[in-house]
Design an enzyme around this catalytic site. Sequence first.
Site, PDB file in Angstrom:
ATOM      1  CB  SER A 197      -1.063  -8.267  -1.229  1.00  0.00           C
ATOM      2  OG  SER A 197      -2.007  -8.967  -0.438  1.00  0.00           O
ATOM      3  CE  LYS A 230      -4.386  -1.328   0.054  1.00  0.00           C
ATOM      4  NZ  LYS A 230      -5.387  -0.826  -0.911  1.00  0.00           N
TER       5      LYS A 230
END
Length: 408
Positions: A302, A52
């Site tokens: 992720s 992110k």
Amino acid sequence: MEDFRDRARAAMVAMRQVFPATPLMRNDHLSDKFDADIWLKREDLTPVRSYKLRGAFNAMRRAEGAGLFVCASAGNHAQGMAYMCRHFSVRGVIFMPVTTPQQKIEKTKIFGGEQVEIRLVGDYFDDTLAEAQEFCRAQGGHFLAPFDDEDVILGQASIAAEIEADMPGGADLIVLPVGGGGLSAGIRSYFGPEQRLKFVEPTGGMSLAAAVDAGEPVTLNKVDSFVDGAAVARIGAKPFARLKGIAAEDVLSAPEDRICTTMLEMLNIEGIVLEPAGALAIDALSSIRDDIRGKRVICITSGGNFDFERLPEVKERAQRYSGVKKYLILRLPQRPGALKDFLNLLGPNDDITRFEYLKKSARNFGSILLGIEVREAADFEGLFARLQDSGFAYRDITQDTILAEFLI
């Protein structure tokens, strides 16, 4: 296409001022398990343990003149923005639900330092988001969306640029998780249609699959929040514009309980800590086993922001999925020796993990909540046969979501 690729490469180069490229690593365990050449793009190894901060970096560096950034998040997006607020020496206000675990609040504070203010507002995220957006409008700040933003999408595409640099020969398939769609839109836009991709969503939050079916983003009526990093009720409009046209069969579903088995497997065998969303791509390999045999596959892990207080729940769900743990309601006769008769029916490797009377006032029978673990899932067949032969009535409530919610 080329302009997007050039800009993504430029973003990647700029990021090197802040953090190093994440490793692309071959995983021998998964390669042997699936008879394939499996590589992991380790986004769980960024400074904030998720990808992110890439989107946050790119969006914030392009927001020239913005002195205030605002977001609403209880997870990785908040931490990514906080980290970049400190890097760019700009003020950030992060809105989080009141119910956000203290551990996540403290990590966000550490990443942002004096540059970031955290405001706890609302019991539910929708309330938090509305408050954040209203504050942003009133203060004239820059609202940093987690995925529905072209600059964020471009920042996430830097992952593809790094993969290209580390693996010039490319991969037969890239498997990536989908939440709001920023990551998947960036990767697809960078590589184009010639690169085979598989998109993985949690079964309880398949907003991309719903959008592909409808031809436009739709809002799911219900979302299972267990895979909190990817449990999104509606795919972003901007990401879907870049994902439109993908085949329905390329969108895979990962059951939440099966994801738990993958998380434990990677932790126990590889020592890799993954959050539920971070395990999505690896978990999906079991659904495409025949398709990937002998091929080179990249899975994007992720994120690794896993709260170990959730480990007992993850283990419980993994055991239930694997079939080695079940919950039963047993009807036990209220007579001397009845409990002993039941215990004598257990196998040598059967373990009672829960024993609770549910109805203590019954005159002839009592209802008991039982949790039982076995070594092999097939052991339950023998146990159930012995219970029936001995006249014990029982009900398996393992998959009964309503009863399980109230009793377990």
